[in-house]
Design a protein around this motif. Structure first.
Motif, PDB file in Angstrom:
ATOM      1  N   CYS A  66      -5.107   2.064  -9.171  1.00 14.75           N
ATOM      2  CA  CYS A  66      -4.471   3.086  -8.339  1.00 14.75           C
ATOM      3  C   CYS A  66      -3.066   2.658  -7.913  1.00 14.75           C
ATOM      4  CB  CYS A  66      -5.323   3.368  -7.118  1.00 14.75           C
ATOM      5  SG  CYS A  66      -4.620   4.631  -6.024  1.00 14.75           S
TER       6      CYS A  66
ATOM      7  N   LEU B  90      -1.068   5.224  -6.234  1.00 17.81           N
ATOM      8  CA  LEU B  90      -0.657   6.378  -5.447  1.00 17.81           C
ATOM      9  C   LEU B  90       0.390   5.985  -4.403  1.00 17.81           C
ATOM     10  CD1 LEU B  90      -4.079   8.160  -4.723  1.00 17.81           C
ATOM     11  CD2 LEU B  90      -2.192   9.052  -6.118  1.00 17.81           C
ATOM     12  N   ASN B  91       1.313   6.902  -4.162  1.00 15.44           N
ATOM     13  CA  ASN B  91       2.313   6.757  -3.102  1.00 15.44           C
ATOM     14  C   ASN B  91       3.128   5.467  -3.225  1.00 15.44           C
ATOM     15  OD1 ASN B  91       1.232   9.163  -2.019  1.00 15.44           O
ATOM     16  ND2 ASN B  91      -0.280   8.008  -0.842  1.00 15.44           N
TER      17      ASN B  91
ATOM     18  N   TYR C 206       0.810  -1.214   0.000  1.00 14.69           N
ATOM     19  CA  TYR C 206       0.000   0.000   0.000  1.00 14.69           C
ATOM     20  C   TYR C 206       0.849   1.272   0.000  1.00 14.69           C
ATOM     21  CZ  TYR C 206      -4.468  -2.408   0.454  1.00 14.69           C
ATOM     22  OH  TYR C 206      -5.579  -3.175   0.219  1.00 14.69           O
TER      23      TYR C 206
ATOM     24  N   THR D 128       2.024   5.856   2.112  1.00 16.41           N
ATOM     25  CA  THR D 128       0.875   6.374   2.865  1.00 16.41           C
ATOM     26  C   THR D 128      -0.405   5.834   2.244  1.00 16.41           C
ATOM     27  OG1 THR D 128       2.087   8.425   3.328  1.00 16.41           O
ATOM     28  CG2 THR D 128      -0.294   8.433   3.740  1.00 16.41           C
ATOM     29  N   TYR D 129      -1.292   5.308   3.092  1.00 17.72           N
ATOM     30  CA  TYR D 129      -2.540   4.738   2.576  1.00 17.72           C
ATOM     31  C   TYR D 129      -3.481   5.831   2.090  1.00 17.72           C
ATOM     32  CZ  TYR D 129      -7.058   2.415   2.368  1.00 17.72           C
ATOM     33  OH  TYR D 129      -8.279   1.947   1.936  1.00 17.72           O
ATOM     34  N   ASP D 130      -4.149   5.555   0.987  1.00 15.07           N
ATOM     35  CA  ASP D 130      -5.192   6.438   0.461  1.00 15.07           C
ATOM     36  C   ASP D 130      -6.401   5.564   0.134  1.00 15.07           C
ATOM     37  OD1 ASP D 130      -6.775   7.869  -1.765  1.00 15.07           O
ATOM     38  OD2 ASP D 130      -5.351   9.420  -1.127  1.00 15.07           O
TER      39      ASP D 130
END
Length: 218
Positions: free
Chosen positions: A113, A115-116, A99, A102-104
């Motif tokens: 997705c 992200l991060n 993940y 940082t979790y989103d």
């Protein structure tokens, strides 16, 4: 034969307090409620196939991810089944999705997705496909129980049932949830999901005064 059981680990410290994800895996272990969930799930899984408990029958193969919480869940479930000598094979393909830093919430909504630096659900499907290919030959001889995680079990179920990415993201996989699939014997083989009795306990589960016990081997 030809049955596959997927089990998500019981509730962990990080499921109840996300700050635990900032620590190493050894700090992410089952909570009291998580242990109760694993015990309750064991009571349901025990009733699937009596032959699993017969020593030397080799009618069951077990796998778990590299994470402590799945291995702890596996130990609880297998012990309650009377399989104290069975040790799951560790397979990194069953690890949870990465993940990122940082979790989103979008990571569990959008299948693409990343992200991060996170691993997308689409990428997790590739891992799931590889695991299913690995166990394909074993399913001709034995049933399989695999202990894994939310995002990876979603991906496995999507591959097993041929779900599209959007349907995969809607699949519920609660802590302690078990899923049973039977593979057809006729070619081309396919999986059919089979119902299990209700067994998922909420995080606020009350104490179990008598843990489910496995019946003696036949």
């Amino acid at each position: 034969m030809n049955r596959l059981v997927l089990i998500r680990h019981g509730g962990s410290t990080a499921n109840e307090d996300a700050s635990f994800y900032n620590y190493n895996d050894s700090a992410i272990c089952l909570t009291t409620n998580g242990i109760r969930q694993a015990l309750n799930t064991a009571g349901v899984v025990t009733g699937i196939e009596p032959r699993w408990g017969k020593p030397g029958n080799f009618a069951l193969e077990t796998f778990a991810s590299e994470y402590g919480r799945t291995q702890q869940t596996a130990r609880i479930v297998l012990d309650q089944m009377g399989l104290l000598s069975v040790t799951p094979r560790i397979n990194p393909l069953l690890n949870e999705r990465d993940y990122g830093t940082t979790y989103d919430p979008a990571m569990d909504i959008d299948p693409g997705c990343t992200l991060n630096g996170s691993e997308s659900s689409i990428a997790a499907r590739v891992r799931a496909r590889s695991f299913l290919a690995q166990i394909d030959g074993l399913l001709g001889r034995a049933d399989i129980i695999s202990f894994s995680h939310f995002g990876t079990i979603r991906a496995l179920i999507a591959e097993i049932l041929g779900l599209d990415d959007a349907a995969m993201m809607l699949r519920s996989v609660d802590n302690g949830a078990a899923f049973l699939f039977a593979r057809t014997a006729t070619a081309p083989s396919r999986y059919v999901e089979q119902p299990l009795p209700a067994h998922v306990l909420p995080k606020s589960a009350s104490a179990i005064t008598q843990p489910p016990a496995a019946p003696p081997p036949n």
